[in-house]
Write an enzyme that holds these catalytic residues in place. Structure first.
Site, PDB file in Angstrom:
ATOM      1  N   ARG B 325       0.836  -1.208   0.000  1.00 58.67           N
ATOM      2  CA  ARG B 325       0.000   0.000   0.000  1.00 58.67           C
ATOM      3  C   ARG B 325       0.869   1.256   0.000  1.00 58.67           C
ATOM      4  O   ARG B 325       0.481   2.285  -0.554  1.00 58.67           O
ATOM      5  CB  ARG B 325      -0.982   0.000   1.167  1.00 58.67           C
ATOM      6  CG  ARG B 325      -2.051   1.072   1.072  1.00 58.67           C
ATOM      7  CD  ARG B 325      -3.163   0.905   2.099  1.00 58.67           C
ATOM      8  NE  ARG B 325      -4.260   0.074   1.625  1.00 58.67           N
ATOM      9  CZ  ARG B 325      -5.361   0.525   1.021  1.00 58.67           C
ATOM     10  NH1 ARG B 325      -5.519   1.830   0.812  1.00 58.67           N
ATOM     11  NH2 ARG B 325      -6.305  -0.289   0.623  1.00 58.67           N
ATOM     12  N   GLU B 727      -9.579   5.935   7.379  1.00 56.49           N
ATOM     13  CA  GLU B 727      -8.151   6.193   7.247  1.00 56.49           C
ATOM     14  C   GLU B 727      -7.773   7.490   6.531  1.00 56.49           C
ATOM     15  O   GLU B 727      -6.821   8.158   6.934  1.00 56.49           O
ATOM     16  CB  GLU B 727      -7.478   5.012   6.523  1.00 56.49           C
ATOM     17  CG  GLU B 727      -7.455   3.743   7.324  1.00 56.49           C
ATOM     18  CD  GLU B 727      -7.145   2.529   6.458  1.00 56.49           C
ATOM     19  OE1 GLU B 727      -7.999   2.178   5.620  1.00 56.49           O
ATOM     20  OE2 GLU B 727      -6.055   1.971   6.601  1.00 56.49           O
TER      21      GLU B 727
END
Lengths: 488, 783
Positions: B325, B727
């Site tokens: 990621r 997030e």
């Protein structure tokens, strides 16, 4: 170990607990013995505030409320007090207290684990400020809640809740009734020499006799450090000598050129007295731990503990404070810097206790600053602490005292820097000389708070800040720095 | 909308439930102290307590464990060591590389070697300190660069390329290179790790776990006990905070508690002391970077080579997907034409670093943001202009370096709006003037954007289930596979179900997450909790509604499509009935009043070996403008003002979304300012409690803290038109970091800004006065 029964008032009822070991914490008693699990353990060291409860005792005509950390407070210490936990605020029909309802309405609770602690700090503020008709400003909310950590909200809704409590329908406590019950509970002095594991003498002679007879007993006041010996180092304390009920140690007096602060005066009250005489200390006082620690911990305890990073000592050293010690043999006083003999070593004899601190009153020409450098402004421990008090006649320095913390094995007086400028003209060059002397005198260590190189560099730079402030510079310290409005 | 507008008195339930700032479903219980966390559950008779035995050595051969002194203490029942594990001695992690208890070697200070079990938690903890452990020390790698130099990795490196970075760099008008070190972060959930294992009859188990992933806890416990999964039920009503720290790490507690419970044939609770929690559990991965960038006169990036070293700790845990990621987000909002990214997953002898809000995204974004402002300062341009010049395009320059087309790009209008509403340009000019007159305090300002990909990159996890029960009184009970950690997931899903059935919000109740109700649920993670579970619950409720609509259509002789559900009523062209009445009638007519629902995210796919494809269903966007001040004498900093414009699509609950944005931003600022993890030369984490590890406190929040929501629905078909919010706002905190670097540049215009994160007073002063610290290469961490 045999101990006295603990008696306190909760929800208006007398609670009586027997056979509680002297080193059992209030949080353990609440959660494990009383099944009151609303109060949470977040850290077990008084830094996060999840365990905050409120205690009260009679003061003047009413009650004085204090939010405290139950995780490091010994259970016996609440004997004779009124106690509230988060379960005790709502009415029987479920109607929430303004401290609770405001948190709900402002969306101040997310995961909810810090929430009981915040609610109790808010309840303390409600009783001490809202009920007294004082507005809760944003600044007051930030200062009084700095000992409560939240990881979810970013605090904005909680600060808003603090400011909006007063808008909700008022709730009152029947103080007269509580005062009557608490007065009836007033503890009888423990008999000197009794076998009890937790002693709470109420007079100085009793304290000194107990100290003489039980040199192995652990002396405690607010327990904001000793509590960690129990919770973190897993030490057992079979005998505890609690000084917080000793009348002579709870007094704040002004006279004979001194402000005398009893060793058992809570830090919050001690700082209030210091700030009343020296308003420039206000921000520093608010940065000393969080309010629940300042409400429990004492100035005498901070000084007696002798930690090199205790924040009150550099200031008290710069103020020429004398520490008064007593034993059954008699009393003596020392310059505070002479009290410290080595890393966590002091001049205190086995049968002695700290009685009070005598702080000279400010002279009109005093220029005083105390600087604390830490990773976080509030509720943190100094990497470097520097306190400087200067007197001048014209441009000539007629007196200077400098106390430093975090840069040596003990809190220390910066004699070399003092000597470098005492009697000299006060100039940028003199400030530079003092800065260099500070960097020369101290050989700080590197640890998790800062490196030795940083500590030395900043020691000198703080002397430069002092110079600039002495020349009229303002707004060069970010500890209290807010934008009046956005530019342009 | 302004954050202050969300304060509202609860009003009679309006319809619909979605779109309103509903109070968190547990808020009233939480403020009253009646919300139950694991440690608050009344203990079953005979419950014992466990405490971990920790390795005092970072790396070494484990020669023996002497438990005699500990066993002699009052209240101690005994110890649990690796030999007591009936099944596989390794945890059932994805890489299968992590021992349950240290076997023949220890690999970090704080690694759990075994447990002491006693009558009370304090007795167990006291005894655990008395255990004598005999270890032969071995060399230890304590940071990513040391591990990389020793070629010590938990997983093989990954390279993602597009174009020809080397030749593009050679051909670039300008080139810069640099290094960056970014520290990790402790989750500091207020509720520490805890599990309570109860042995039941016939080899069955109930585990109370503070976990983001009950299904994985179930799998791990069954594996360790040598049982089939059906014998283990895991329950979690709520966590006192998670932030990724209870995605895998909660499983360890549960396995340990279950092994102790098996050995002593009694319920066992394991609640970590805060210091032990710091020492045992993984953190956000610290990263180190080396980069070379080429660009033109306007600051447009023409070539980039980036090496990222992830400090993974001693085992793989989730480090693979975290580092992936980071690769996926090292573009952040910017088109990189010729780029080569090399990612090393370094094995160090520290805690095994794990998921933490953003999951590598923050570590990807911060480096490109730092590079862009370095380019701007090199060229004498405004960093915002350079950022804007490099943004993804809508018609062209719209394909990521991993070959996903950015179809929902709102970056340009969003930044334009924030630039205007924050007064950025005028403030920047005013700051320059102000700084020129201020020798000690310098101010800085920065706008940074966020583009964050939504979906688990492991495509299989993008599925969810839910169970909705309607009882004969018309009340609705909801259960789904997601977990509640404070983020308001249950509240949002309740809103969705209430609207699907057209009943008032307070008729819906959400129960504890439980593996026996909704099986095989994914972790509540990747911001996707509402997207996945909300849709699954919506589908479950829709099935029930369809049953009721068909039933009413039969009664009233109309088409089922003509029956509507709203305001607690069921409305056909002929009759209006109360929902409760329809339910009663339907039950009497043997109509099914409960249903499951299942959802899988459409469109996503990607190639795990080349890291190319469409890993994300959509992107969430946002931007923040942060102004700071720094003290050039001490390196202290203060955040002065924050303006945020964030994209949550059509908000299901604005108050909850704003709460996520504010909380995420402040947590992101903490990561980059006051939160510093310091491992000493022995590999001990020296910052292992809130006394030494400083998360933001009340005084760190500026009064000017304005949040606005972008007024547009998700362009993809997502529940209620919403977007994920957990997030993405975390990375808005990078604007504070960039503002601090802007202020450092104002103080030292003659040289480039070389600063390591977090921007503690010391690291800021090192950037300002490197000569006082022996030059720029000095380590950022005091030892």
């Amino acid at each position: 170990m045999e101990t006295q029964t603990i008696r306190f008032i909760r929800r208006g009822e007398l609670i009586t607990l027997g056979n509680v070991p002297p080193d059992r914490t209030l949080l353990e008693v609440l959660r494990e013995d009383l099944g009151a699990c609303g109060t949470k353990e977040g850290c077990g060291e008084g830094d996060c505030g999840a365990c905050t409860v409120v205690v009260a005792e009679p003061e003047g005509a009413g009650l004085r409320y204090r939010a405290i950390n139950s995780c490091i407070r010994l259970a016996h210490s609440v004997d004779g007090l009124a106690l509230w936990t988060v379960e005790d605020l709502a009415q029987a029909d479920g109607t929430l207290h303004p401290a609770q309802e405001s948190m709900v309405q402002c969306h101040g609770s997310q995961c909810g684990f810090c929430t009981p602690g915040f609610v109790m700090s808010l309840f303390g503020m409600y009783q001490n400020h809202v009920r007294a008709g004082r507005e809760i400003t944003r600044h007051l909310a930030q200062a009084d809640l700095s000992g409560n950590l939240c990881r979810c909200t970013g605090y904005r809704p909680i600060l808003e809740a603090a400011q909006r409590m007063a808008d909700l329908p008022a709730t009152a406590i029947d103080e007269a009734n509580l005062v009557a019950k608490l007065t009836a509970l007033r503890v009888q002095p423990a008999a000197p020499g009794s076998a009890s594991g937790y002693q709470m003498p109420t007079t100085l002679p009793e304290l000194l006799a107990l100290r003489r007879d039980h040199p192995g007993a652990q002396v405690v006041a607010g327990c904001t450090d000793v509590g960690l010996w129990v919770t973190k180092q897993h030490r057992r304390l079979p005998q505890v000598l609690d000084v917080t009920r000793v009348r002579e140690l709870r007094q704040i007096e002004t006279g004979r050129g001194h402000l005398s602060i009893g060793a058992a005066v809570p830090l919050a009250d001690a700082f209030a007295a210091l700030v009343a005489q020296r308003p420039s200390l206000a921000a520093f006082a608010e940065r000393f731990a969080g309010l629940p620690v300042r409400n429990s911990g004492t100035l005498g305890g901070n000084v007696a503990n002798g930690s090199p990073i205790g924040d009150s000592m550099p200031l008290l050293i710069a103020l020429d404070t004398r520490i008064v010690l007593a034993s059954a043999r008699g009393a003596r006083s020392l310059a505070l810097e002479d009290f410290y003999t080595g890393y966590r070593q002091t001049a205190l004899a086995a049968d002695e206790v700290v009685v009070r601190l005598d702080v000279p009153l400010p002279a009109p020409d005093e220029f005083l600053r105390v600087y604390k450098i830490s990773k976080r402004y509030d509720d943190d421990i100094s990497a470097v602490c520097l306190a400087i008090r200067m007197h001048r006649a014209g441009d000539t320095i007629t007196g200077v005292r400098i106390g430093a913390g975090g840069v040596a094995a003990t809190p220390a007086r910066a004699r070399q820097a003092e000597a470098a400028i005492e009697g000299q003209g006060w100039s940028e060059a003199a400030a530079e000389a003092a800065a260099n002397a500070l960097r020369t005198q101290f050989q700080p260590i590197s640890d998790m708070r800062a490196s030795a190189a940083y500590r030395r560099e900043v020691l000198g730079n703080l002397m430069r800040r002092f110079w600039l402030e002495s020349q009229g510079a303002s707004d060069i310290n970010l500890e209290r720095y807010a934008l009046a409005q956005l530019m342009p | 909308m302004n954050a202050r507008d969300t304060h509202s008195t609860p009003a009679p339930a309006p319809t619909p439930a979605m779109g309103a700032s509903r109070i968190h479903e547990s808020a009233r219980a939480q403020v009253a102290g009646t919300a139950t966390y694991i440690d608050d559950i009344p203990e079953a008779r005979g419950t014992l307590h466990a405490a971990p035995i920790l390795s005092p050595v970072a790396h070494g051969r484990l020669r023996g464990v002497d438990t005699q002194a500990a066993q002699a203490l009052p209240g101690v029942r005994g110890v649990v060591l690796a030999a007591d594990i009936p099944g596989d001695p390794l945890l059932a992690t994805f890489m299968h590389d992590e021992p349950i208890f240290a076997l023949d070697t220890v690999q970090h200070v704080g690694q759990v070697i075994g447990l002491v079990v006693a009558d009370s938690a304090m007795a167990a903890r006291r005894a655990a300190r008395k255990i004598q452990i005999d270890i032969d020390p071995l060399p230890a790698w304590l940071d990513a660069r040391a591990a990389h130099a020793a070629q010590s990795y938990v997983l093989p490196p990954v390279v993602v390329r597009r174009g020809a970075a080397d030749s593009a760099l050679t051909a670039s008008c300008h080139r810069l290179d640099g290094q960056l070190e970014v520290g990790g972060q402790e989750h500091f959930y207020l509720e520490g790790q805890v599990a309570y294992a109860l042995p039941l009859e016939q080899g069955q188990w109930r585990i109370h776990s503070s976990t983001q992933h009950p299904g994985e806890v179930q799998h791990w416990v069954a594996h360790a006990l040598g049982l089939a999964s059906h014998a283990v039920t895991v329950e979690c009503r709520r966590m006192g905070g998670g932030f990724g720290g209870k995605e895998t790490q909660a499983g360890h507690m549960a396995v340990w508690a279950a092994l102790a419970a098996r050995k002593f044939r009694a319920p066992v609770k394991l609640r970590l002391d805060r210091d032990d929690d710091f020492m045992v559990t993984g953190k956000r991965h610290p990263f180190a970077y080396d980069w070379q960038v080429g660009f033109d006169d306007q600051g447009l990036i023409t070539g980039l080579k980036l090496t990222m070293l992830a400090n993974c700790g001693f085992s793989a845990d989730l480090s693979g997907p975290v580092a992936d990621r980071a690769i996926f987000h090292s573009d952040n909002a910017y088109f990189l034409s010729d780029v080569e990214i090399t990612s090393y997953r370094c094995k160090t002898h520290t805690q095994s670093h794990t998921a933490f809000r953003g999951f590598g995204g923050p570590q990807g974004m911060i480096v490109i943001e730092a590079i862009l402002s370095d380019i701007a300062r090199h060229l004498g341009l405004d960093p915002l202009d350079v950022r804007r010049r490099n943004l993804y395009g809508v018609q062209d320059r719209n394909v990521t370096h991993y070959q996903m087309k950015v179809e929902d790009n709102i970056l340009d209008p969003l930044i334009t709006t924030l630039e205007a509403s924050s007064g950025y340009r005028a403030r920047r000019e005013a700051l320059a003037t102000w700084n020129a007159r201020s020798p000690v305090i310098k101010r800085g300002i920065a706008i940074t954007p966020v583009k964050f990909g939504i979906s688990f990159t492991a495509t299989l996890f993008n599925q969810a289930g839910a169970l909705v029960n309607v009882f004969t009184d018309g009340s609705v009970q909801l259960n789904h596979g997601g977990t509640e950690m404070g983020q308001g997931l249950h509240t949002k899903v309740m809103q969705i179900v209430a609207d699907e059935l057209g009943v008032p919000f307070d008729r819906v109740l959400c129960t504890a997450t439980e593996t026996g109700k909704v099986p095989n649920a994914s972790a509540t993670a990747a911001s996707a909790g509402t997207d996945l579970n909300g849709r699954a619950a919506q589908f479950a409720a829709r099935n029930i509604r369809d049953n009721l609509a068909a039933f009413v259509a039969g009664l009233d002789g109309c088409g089922a499509g003509a029956v509507h559900f709203a305001g607690g009523q069921v409305i056909s062209p002929k009759t209006t009935r109360g929902f409760d009445e329809v339910v009663r009638l339907a039950y009497a007519n043997r109509i099914q009043l409960w249903s499951d629902g299942f959802y899988r995210t459409p469109k996503i796919h990607y190639d795990k070996t080349t890291l190319t494809g469409r890993p994300f269903y959509y992107f969430s966007y946002g931007a923040a403008c942060t102004e700071v001040a720094i003290d050039t004498l001490t390196g202290e900093t203060r955040v002065l003002a924050v303006d945020i414009l964030h994209d949550v699509g059509t908000s299901i609950n604005p108050a909850i979304d704003i709460g996520q944005i504010e909380g995420g931003y402040i947590q992101g600022v903490g990561w980059l300012t006051s939160e510093q993890l310091v491992w000493n030369e022995r590999g001990e984490l020296a910052t292992h409690a809130p006394s030494t590890y400083k998360i933001p406190a009340t005084g760190d929040v500026p009064e000017h803290f304005k949040i606005a929501l972008w007024p547009e629905a998700n362009r993809e078909d997502n529940v209620g038109g919403s977007k994920a919010v957990g997030e993405p706002p975390f990375m808005l905190g990078i604007s504070a970091w960039e503002a601090i670097r802007d202020a450092v540049a104002a103080a030292c215009p003659q040289r480039s800004v070389v600063m390591q994160a977090p921007a503690t007073p010391e690291n800021v002063l090192r950037a300002l006065r490197p000569e006082a610290f022996g030059g720029l290469t000095a380590p950022s961490h005091p030892r």
